[in-house]
Design a protein around this motif. Sequence first.
Motif, PDB file in Angstrom:
ATOM      1  N   TYR A   1       0.795  -1.223   0.000  1.00  0.00           N
ATOM      2  CA  TYR A   1       0.000   0.000   0.000  1.00  0.00           C
ATOM      3  C   TYR A   1       0.830   1.277   0.000  1.00  0.00           C
ATOM      4  O   TYR A   1       0.305   2.366  -0.202  1.00  0.00           O
ATOM      5  N   LEU A   2       2.147   1.157   0.211  1.00  0.00           N
ATOM      6  CA  LEU A   2       2.988   2.353   0.217  1.00  0.00           C
ATOM      7  C   LEU A   2       3.251   2.820  -1.209  1.00  0.00           C
ATOM      8  O   LEU A   2       3.503   2.006  -2.101  1.00  0.00           O
ATOM      9  N   PRO A   3       3.217   4.136  -1.442  1.00  0.00           N
ATOM     10  CA  PRO A   3       3.557   4.649  -2.781  1.00  0.00           C
ATOM     11  C   PRO A   3       5.043   4.475  -3.071  1.00  0.00           C
ATOM     12  O   PRO A   3       5.838   4.250  -2.155  1.00  0.00           O
ATOM     13  N   TRP A   4       5.417   4.622  -4.328  1.00  0.00           N
ATOM     14  CA  TRP A   4       6.817   4.474  -4.760  1.00  0.00           C
ATOM     15  C   TRP A   4       7.406   3.158  -4.261  1.00  0.00           C
ATOM     16  O   TRP A   4       8.525   3.111  -3.735  1.00  0.00           O
ATOM     17  N   HIS A   5       6.650   2.084  -4.425  1.00  0.00           N
ATOM     18  CA  HIS A   5       7.007   0.798  -3.840  1.00  0.00           C
ATOM     19  C   HIS A   5       8.436   0.375  -4.175  1.00  0.00           C
ATOM     20  O   HIS A   5       9.175  -0.117  -3.311  1.00  0.00           O
ATOM     21  N   GLY A   6       8.839   0.555  -5.400  1.00  0.00           N
ATOM     22  CA  GLY A   6      10.158   0.096  -5.808  1.00  0.00           C
ATOM     23  C   GLY A   6      11.307   0.987  -5.385  1.00  0.00           C
ATOM     24  O   GLY A   6      12.474   0.638  -5.611  1.00  0.00           O
ATOM     25  N   SER A   7      10.984   2.115  -4.776  1.00  0.00           N
ATOM     26  CA  SER A   7      12.034   3.076  -4.420  1.00  0.00           C
ATOM     27  C   SER A   7      12.440   3.038  -2.957  1.00  0.00           C
ATOM     28  O   SER A   7      13.450   3.642  -2.577  1.00  0.00           O
ATOM     29  N   TRP A   8      11.669   2.338  -2.116  1.00  0.00           N
ATOM     30  CA  TRP A   8      11.901   2.430  -0.679  1.00  0.00           C
ATOM     31  C   TRP A   8      13.227   1.825  -0.236  1.00  0.00           C
ATOM     32  O   TRP A   8      13.816   2.268   0.755  1.00  0.00           O
ATOM     33  N   ALA A   9      13.707   0.816  -0.937  1.00  0.00           N
ATOM     34  CA  ALA A   9      15.010   0.252  -0.574  1.00  0.00           C
ATOM     35  C   ALA A   9      16.098   1.314  -0.712  1.00  0.00           C
ATOM     36  O   ALA A   9      16.990   1.426   0.143  1.00  0.00           O
ATOM     37  N   TYR A  10      16.000   2.119  -1.772  1.00  0.00           N
ATOM     38  CA  TYR A  10      16.995   3.174  -1.984  1.00  0.00           C
ATOM     39  C   TYR A  10      16.775   4.357  -1.041  1.00  0.00           C
ATOM     40  O   TYR A  10      17.739   4.958  -0.554  1.00  0.00           O
ATOM     41  N   ILE A  11      15.515   4.679  -0.764  1.00  0.00           N
ATOM     42  CA  ILE A  11      15.220   5.798   0.149  1.00  0.00           C
ATOM     43  C   ILE A  11      15.734   5.480   1.544  1.00  0.00           C
ATOM     44  O   ILE A  11      16.424   6.304   2.171  1.00  0.00           O
ATOM     45  N   THR A  12      15.398   4.299   2.045  1.00  0.00           N
ATOM     46  CA  THR A  12      15.828   3.933   3.402  1.00  0.00           C
ATOM     47  C   THR A  12      17.334   3.703   3.459  1.00  0.00           C
ATOM     48  O   THR A  12      17.984   4.037   4.454  1.00  0.00           O
ATOM     49  N   GLY A  13      17.893   3.136   2.389  1.00  0.00           N
ATOM     50  CA  GLY A  13      19.345   2.966   2.356  1.00  0.00           C
ATOM     51  C   GLY A  13      20.062   4.301   2.378  1.00  0.00           C
ATOM     52  O   GLY A  13      21.037   4.489   3.111  1.00  0.00           O
ATOM     53  N   GLY A  14      19.560   5.247   1.602  1.00  0.00           N
ATOM     54  CA  GLY A  14      20.156   6.584   1.600  1.00  0.00           C
ATOM     55  C   GLY A  14      20.014   7.268   2.946  1.00  0.00           C
ATOM     56  O   GLY A  14      20.922   7.986   3.394  1.00  0.00           O
TER      57      GLY A  14
END
Length: 263
Positions: free
Chosen positions: A169-182
């Motif tokens: 249900y979170l938006p930008w599903h494929g980007s969260w690994a990079y967001i949290t990693g950053g």
Amino acid sequence: MRILSIGHVLFALTFVFVGVLCFITGGFTSIYQGVPRAWPDREILAYVCGAVSLACGAGLLFKTTGAWAARILFAFLLLWMLAFKVPFIFKAPLEEGSYQSNGENAVWVAAAWVLYIWLASDGEKQRLGLFAGARAIRRAHVLFALALIAFGFSHFAYENLTTPLVPAYLPWHGSWAYITGGAYLAAGLAILFDIIPRLAAALATAQMAGFLLLIWIPLLASGHADEFRFGEFVATCVLVAAGWVVTDSYRDEAWLMPKRAQT
């Protein structure tokens, strides 16, 4: 009881929980991994881990035993990391997983170190300056920072493993690994270079808590958590409590600048 902070209580309780799990399962929990299968008396060592975790976790909650509990837990966790985790880096120095695994241990070592420093006597701080002296708290912060940097790189290196865990249900599903990693990388560097370290530690801990609330607890509640995922839930509980302790160690500093900049 001698309670130094909320993080102190949470950290103590998580180790009581870990100790109980060791005795119930008769094996190592997810925070005590890395022991070779061929290790002699492996089962006995698992019970030793349970006994140390349970005794020290409970001991941290009482004034008469707090200092000894912090001392023993810090030494035990540090020796465990050096004996069973650091060798992975020498065996596979180009594998990010080696640093990720060490990073988890480094977080709870850093938290136990902070508690040890807080509870150490004045004489002990003079005799063991490397571990308990005035600059020791900074060394614990650096260890925590390096752990966060390892977490950050692991989110990039293992994006294929991280992304499937993100709630649909979170938006930008494929980007969260990079967001949290950053975010981990930014927090680690901020603490390492002493730039708004209190805020960085708090946000990194909040991110760990977010993983607990959004990923691991729902998985457990769904009844679909296997042994590995339950282990990740336990490890994340300890990480959140440990991060809280490290954040608490900055309580004399402003949120937006290091203490030295305030004078």
